[in-house]
Design an enzyme around this catalytic site. Sequence first.
Site, PDB file in Angstrom:
ATOM      1  N   GLY A 615       0.743  -1.245  -0.253  1.00 52.03           N
ATOM      2  CA  GLY A 615       0.094  -0.004   0.023  1.00 52.03           C
ATOM      3  C   GLY A 615       0.850   1.244   0.174  1.00 52.03           C
ATOM      4  N   GLU A 616       0.179   2.527   0.039  1.00 47.60           N
ATOM      5  CA  GLU A 616       0.924   3.679  -0.018  1.00 47.60           C
ATOM      6  C   GLU A 616       1.958   3.713   1.175  1.00 47.60           C
ATOM      7  OE1 GLU A 616      -1.685   7.082  -0.395  1.00 47.60           O
ATOM      8  OE2 GLU A 616      -0.238   8.160  -0.015  1.00 47.60           O
ATOM      9  N   GLY A 618       2.838   1.201   3.365  1.00 45.86           N
ATOM     10  CA  GLY A 618       3.454  -0.083   3.667  1.00 45.86           C
ATOM     11  C   GLY A 618       2.789  -1.257   3.362  1.00 45.86           C
ATOM     12  N   ASP A 731     -11.700   9.735  -5.464  1.00 45.60           N
ATOM     13  CA  ASP A 731     -10.776   8.586  -6.166  1.00 45.60           C
ATOM     14  C   ASP A 731     -11.403   7.340  -6.203  1.00 45.60           C
ATOM     15  OD1 ASP A 731      -8.666   7.615  -7.134  1.00 45.60           O
ATOM     16  OD2 ASP A 731      -7.531   7.050  -5.445  1.00 45.60           O
TER      17      ASP A 731
HETATM   18  O1  ACK Z   1      -5.207  -6.187  -5.813  1.00 46.09           O
HETATM   19  P1  ACK Z   1      -5.079  -6.599  -4.532  1.00 46.09           P
HETATM   20  O2  ACK Z   1      -4.988  -8.001  -4.350  1.00 46.09           O
HETATM   21  O3  ACK Z   1      -6.067  -6.022  -3.484  1.00 46.09           O
HETATM   22  O4  ACK Z   1      -3.856  -5.830  -4.052  1.00 46.09           O
HETATM   23  C1  ACK Z   1      -4.015  -4.724  -3.266  1.00 46.09           C
HETATM   24  C2  ACK Z   1      -3.027  -4.609  -1.942  1.00 46.09           C
HETATM   25  O5  ACK Z   1      -3.926  -5.176  -0.982  1.00 46.09           O
HETATM   26  C3  ACK Z   1      -2.617  -3.268  -1.797  1.00 46.09           C
HETATM   27  O6  ACK Z   1      -3.732  -2.441  -1.418  1.00 46.09           O
HETATM   28  C4  ACK Z   1      -5.053  -5.563  -1.478  1.00 46.09           C
HETATM   29  N1  ACK Z   1      -5.909  -5.240  -0.292  1.00 46.09           N
HETATM   30  C5  ACK Z   1      -6.048  -4.094   0.142  1.00 46.09           C
HETATM   31  N2  ACK Z   1      -7.166  -4.292   1.110  1.00 46.09           N
HETATM   32  C6  ACK Z   1      -7.772  -5.312   1.245  1.00 46.09           C
HETATM   33  C7  ACK Z   1      -8.551  -6.120   1.705  1.00 46.09           C
HETATM   34  N3  ACK Z   1      -9.238  -5.564   2.712  1.00 46.09           N
HETATM   35  N4  ACK Z   1      -8.844  -7.406   1.507  1.00 46.09           N
HETATM   36  C8  ACK Z   1      -8.124  -8.055   0.735  1.00 46.09           C
HETATM   37  N5  ACK Z   1      -7.000  -7.597  -0.174  1.00 46.09           N
HETATM   38  C9  ACK Z   1      -6.934  -5.893   0.323  1.00 46.09           C
HETATM   39  C10 ACK Z   1      -5.310  -4.775  -2.665  1.00 46.09           C
END
Ligand code: ACK
Length: 942
Positions: A615-616, A618, A731
Amino acid sequence: MFTVISTARVYPPNEETLLDTRTVPGELKWAASPTEGGWEEVSIMDEKNVPIRTYQVCNVMEPSQSNWLRTDWIPRSGAQRIYVEIKFTLRDCNSLPGVTGTCKETFNLYYYESNNDREHYIRESNFLKIDTVAADESFTQVDIGDRIMKLNTEVRDVKVTTRKGFYLAFQDVGACIALVSVRVFYKTCPLTVRNLATFPDTNTGADTSSLVEVRGSCVNQSEEREEPKMYCGADGEWLVPIGGCVCNLGYEERSGVCQACTVGFNRAVSTDRACSKCPPHSHSEKEGAAVCDCNPGYYRSESDPASMPCTQPPSAPQQLISEVNETSVVLEWSAPLRLGGRSDISYSVDSLKGPLGAQLCLPCSQDVLFSPQQSGLRATRVCVSELQAHTRYTFTILARNGVSQGHSAGAGQSVSVTLTTNQAAPSPVTSIQAGDVTRHGVSLAWQQPDRPNGVILEYEVKYYEKDQKESSYRIMKTASRSADITGLSPLTVYLYQVRARTAAGYGEFSGPLEFSTNSDPLPLIGDAASSTLLLLSISGGVILLLTSTAVFIISRRRGKYSQAKQDSEEEKHLNPGVRIYVDPFTYEDPDQAVHEFAKEIDATYIHIEKVIGIGEFGEVCSGRLRLQGKREIYVAIKSLKAAYSNKQRQDFLSEASIMGQFDHPNIIRLEGVVTRCKPVMIITEYMENGSLDAFLRKHDGHFTVIQLVGMLRGIASGMKYLSDMSYVHRDLAARNILVNSNLVCKVSDFGLSRVLQEDPENAYTTRVTGTYHSPGGKIPIRWTSPEAIAYRKFTPSSDTWSYGVVMWEVMSYGERPYWDMSNQDVIKAIDEGYRLPPPMDCPVCLHQLMLDCWQTERTHRPSFTQILNMLDKLIRNPTTTLRRTGGDRPVPSLLEPVGGPEFVSVWSAEDCLQAIGMGMYRDTLTTAGYTSPDSLLTLTHQ
Ligand code: ACK
């Protein structure tokens, strides 16, 4: 001389002998009359050589005999009927030669009742005859001298009830008789025990048919069940037993008596016949135990029968789970591991509350409602409502059973959970009062709502003319509990309503208070100034009326969405209980905002499993969270990288402060934060399928249109919720939508609004999203409306634009909007009226909805309420609305001007209008000549 062959006698048990000549020692010396020549006492020996007394007479040769022999006085001894058994021999007159005419073969038996036991003489006239006795067939042989004679036995009975005793007399009338023995007796019913009652030896009654009623007495260690009674019959037999006794508790009947239960046994119930072994977990140490005592640690309730095993209080309930919903909480638990051997378990709820962070806990106020009830719960579930908002509560579930009172089975018969209630809107204002009333105004005052559920930020007064109802109203806001309303019409009845607002939103309006303003002085008749004024105002009014009618007609045509949009904003504004989003950066201390809206989670409850992305701020990991008293759930864990500035920490946590204010099935749910230890973390629900754009790309072409529209509907629903809360996302893009295993789409990523407003320098991944460096920050150009790009006008309408782009992304399975065009080219194309064409196989009506979202004039774009309604209509009638597509041509590489020819070629005019929610204008437009889809294209807003 007589020799008696068999004289030995045993008396029957129910006969009491008053006289037996054979047992009288010495001579009998009965009175005889005449004293000479009549009855004579003769001693003889029986076969055992025991002397017995007999009386004999044999004056068979002489006529007119009357020889009397009288016994001594015989005491009655309580007898009422006596029996006289006479054993005698009587010579057969035929066996005596020369006695014809004088010889008799009978004698008479008499009795005389008397209290005098010493009468010397026989007063024959006093005697009453019992019977004439003759020899009969039943006899035994006796040896008389050298002859064998027959021994007769005759028994006669007579009632003797008047004196203490009596005499018997034998009158011989000329027979040859020997009275071998005379026995006088009476009959008794002998002592007996029946049904555990003792009946004493009882004399029979006076008459041969009499029954003597006798009451029995209970044997030792027994008590009367029903009065024991029996009847003593005349023949000495007991008859008709009634009632009886039962053994006392601790005793049982054995051989007609009550005997004590042995050690280890008891008899506790009178209906049990015998003693029984002590029930489990009990014992008896002495004989004769009615009840077995419980072993140490085991108990019996007052209502437990002694035959029941001794039992224990239950152990603690298990697995207490709480589900907080605003100011209510549902508590659920499982039954205790040990029920203590009983089935009468019930539960009660104790509750304590305390402000956040405080140590002391106070018992909950009585206003709290427990459903179905607070104690005596049979089910393992209770709903507690009317709690204070945003307050910490500890609920303790206590298990009890019939032996809990005063007996604790040791520690832990209860289980507790501590939780914090959510924010909730204030309760309605109830007490409004009107003070000063003038011609044009009124002053109002009111009290704070009973349950403010937080700090009251302001009050809103709504007022309107009673006649006009709520069609036209005015609003006034105030921070105090009073308001001076001005600008009212004189002598007009107004209704006033007040509601309060906290950080959690508006409460309900109070009931309306009705109040009339005072009268206006009448204008002077003939006053030139006022006449002119009147004329002016009438003509002005007419002009105003015409103008507003024209405006209305125009705006009806051009502003389909803007009218509705305002309606919905109005509706939201007035809807009680609708919460308004609170910007966490308005808090002086951002940490306070985090703890206001997000729950602090103990890091030990989190089990991190794997890294799922970056993420942004970490890493993003997946893992499991098991909160005390809750089921384990899968979570996503966003962590803040190790070296962070204070500002980064605040920005990172601001997302939690925002997310924590939302509660909607299409908004990613915040579970809590970890701020008290490192790394700082944000815990959200886990979305198995990750972000929507990547998910669609991975499953290109796999879904039906209905499935895709279903996803879009979920996103629209989440966005409607956000816009109702006055939150602008800024966004909205498929990459910021997460998908769970049920294909439910949820809006996520709540960081950007702050970035744009407060920190223009904050980086936003240009590479991924293609953002544009605006003077106020970076903007995801391809998703952002022209006015937001141009002058940072972010509104729910700019979110609608982005939603249109998300629709396009979804329908094209994650294609990049505007493909590889540069940001500048995109801005330019949009400005020139070009829009994205329908993706392959996209139903025309969906593309039309995208085009609506991309209206240049933002007020013409649909609200999320309208988008949601429209998608619902499409889903309800998929065959008519979703069938037609923009064609199965390859993905266009060029943008199309709005209303390109392929858009209308497959639609009827009516379909188009229905699909875009303008079906009601069909007749008007048909009359005006708009009958084909092509003609609709020429329809302008004007
Ligand atoms: O596309 P993704 O698998 O879905 O990759 C990004 C990554 O973390 C960075 O944001 C995943 N992600 C973020 N929040 C969640 C969540 N609540 N449940 C599952 N995956 C998540 C996101």
